[in-house]
Write a protein that holds these residues in place. Structure first.
Motif, PDB file in Angstrom:
ATOM      1  N   UNK A  52       0.823  -1.161   0.294  1.00 58.04           N
ATOM      2  CA  UNK A  52       0.035   0.149   0.252  1.00 58.04           C
ATOM      3  C   UNK A  52       0.722   1.181   0.012  1.00 58.04           C
ATOM      4  N   UNK A  53       1.679   1.073   0.797  1.00 58.30           N
ATOM      5  CA  UNK A  53       2.713   2.329   0.945  1.00 58.30           C
ATOM      6  C   UNK A  53       3.532   2.729  -0.482  1.00 58.30           C
ATOM      7  N   UNK A  54       3.917   1.639  -1.120  1.00 58.41           N
ATOM      8  CA  UNK A  54       4.687   1.491  -2.359  1.00 58.41           C
ATOM      9  C   UNK A  54       3.739   2.113  -3.468  1.00 58.41           C
ATOM     10  N   UNK A  55       2.550   1.562  -3.412  1.00 60.35           N
ATOM     11  CA  UNK A  55       1.451   2.276  -4.550  1.00 60.35           C
ATOM     12  C   UNK A  55       1.421   3.827  -4.101  1.00 60.35           C
ATOM     13  N   UNK A  56       1.388   4.327  -2.946  1.00 53.35           N
ATOM     14  CA  UNK A  56       1.008   5.684  -2.632  1.00 53.35           C
ATOM     15  C   UNK A  56       2.318   6.539  -3.234  1.00 53.35           C
ATOM     16  N   UNK A  57       3.521   5.829  -2.649  1.00 51.40           N
ATOM     17  CA  UNK A  57       4.869   6.656  -3.267  1.00 51.40           C
ATOM     18  C   UNK A  57       5.208   6.297  -4.631  1.00 51.40           C
TER      19      UNK A  57
END
Length: 363
Positions: A52-57
């Motif tokens: 999820x964090x990878x997709x956000x950033x």
């Protein structure tokens, strides 16, 4: 079958760490890489998984895992870039020390100071290397500055007197900084001055024709910045007395007059002393010898020099005087007083540090 991945280390933040990460994440001057790492850690601490964090950033999940793990291990220090290996160092500490010692303690046979070329030839290093080391240690062999320490036995008392007058002027009084700029030369160039043009500075001949001199007496009002002035052919005690009479006439009679001036002999003749005795509202405050920097009118003289005299051309003393009068009239239409800020203690401490430093260097 769903991927479970490796177990993730528990990520908890202290209040101080959270505050620092938030500051890094939102500060515009932060490096973008550091800001992104801070956002990754904050998101992970909030419970988001790596994907999820990878997709956000917009980074890979492996990148999120890398910075998550590094923060768990090294905390805030782990987010800062580590030193890169780079090219191995080729210059030893001994070589740097030798160059510094040569610069400070020796001189070339054919010059008073080292240049990058002469030092490079002496040490076998490149000019660029010599320049980098000099810049790193703040060494500038090509520069020289002048100084003058006052030998006035009443130096401390006079500094306290003048600075006290600047910082706390007396009530119902005017403070005037007085001095004369003598021997102002009426100079004309031997050829017409060529005007400024795109890509070409104003140009003038290096030689000149001299048509006489003039002396300017000036009294700078500490509070308003206005200047009382007089132009004379000579600068003797009699001219100074006439200037005092002019000041007496222009300053309202109900005000005391405090004059800051130097120790010139023309300011202390019997005729001047007699005139001052007859005009008790005049109080003189002398600057220490060799300390003209303490008189604010010197700063005004610098304005006159740089803005009018330095690049001016005058074919006669009359033309010079007219130009000076016009400049002063313009100044007095919109005067700008100089604000003195340093106390006597700050000045004396600065001089003491300078003397201590020079004694240490000399020894």
């Amino acid at each position: 079958m769903a991927r479970t991945g490796r177990p993730k280390a528990r990520l908890e933040l202290t209040d101080e760490e959270r505050e620092q990460l938030q500051a890094w994440a939102r500060r515009r001057t932060s490096a973008q890489a550091l800001a992104q790492r801070s956002r990754i850690v904050l998101a992970c601490a909030a419970g988001a998984d790596n994907e999820t964090v990878a997709a956000q950033e917009r980074v890979r999940a492996g990148t999120v895992g890398k910075w998550r793990a590094r923060f768990v291990r090294d905390r805030l220090d782990g987010l800062v870039d580590e030193p890169r290996s780079g090219r191995p160092r080729t210059l030893s500490d001994a070589q740097v020390e030798e160059l510094i010692v040569r610069t400070l303690e020796t001189a070339p046979k054919d010059a008073t100071h080292w240049s990058t070329r002469s030092m490079a030839a002496q040490t076998g290093l490149s000019r660029e290397t010599v320049g980098r080391i000099w810049r790193a240690f703040g060494l500038q062999p090509h520069r020289v500055e002048t100084f003058k320490l006052s030998r006035d036995p009443l130096f401390v008392e006079k500094v306290h007197d003048v600075c006290g007058l600047y910082l706390a002027p007396p009530e119902r009084a005017v403070v005037l900084c007085v001095d004369e700029k003598s021997q102002i030369q009426a100079l004309d160039r031997t050829a017409p001055i060529l005007p400024l043009a795109p890509g070409v500075p104003e140009r003038q001949t290096h030689d000149y024709k001299r048509s006489g001199t003039s002396s300017l007496y000036a009294a700078l009002d500490l509070t308003t910045g206005k200047v009382i002035h007089a132009l004379r052919q000579r600068h003797r005690a009699i001219e100074f007395r006439k200037f005092l009479v002019q000041i007496d006439a222009e300053v309202p009679a109900h005000l005391d007059v405090h004059l800051v001036l130097d120790n010139a002999s023309t300011h202390k003749t019997p005729a001047i002393q007699k005139w001052l005795a007859a005009h008790p509202r005049f109080v003189l405050h002398f600057t220490p010898t060799s300390s003209s920097w303490l008189n604010l009118v010197e700063r005004w003289f610098a304005e006159l020099t740089t803005k009018k005299l330095q690049r001016g051309a005058h074919r006669s003393v009359r033309e010079l005087n007219a130009d000076i009068r016009a400049w002063i009239q313009t100044w007095n239409e919109d005067p700008k007083p100089y604000i003195w800020t340093k106390t006597a203690e700050q000045i004396l401490d600065s001089i003491a540090r300078f003397c201590t430093k020079q004694t240490y260097i000399a020894n």
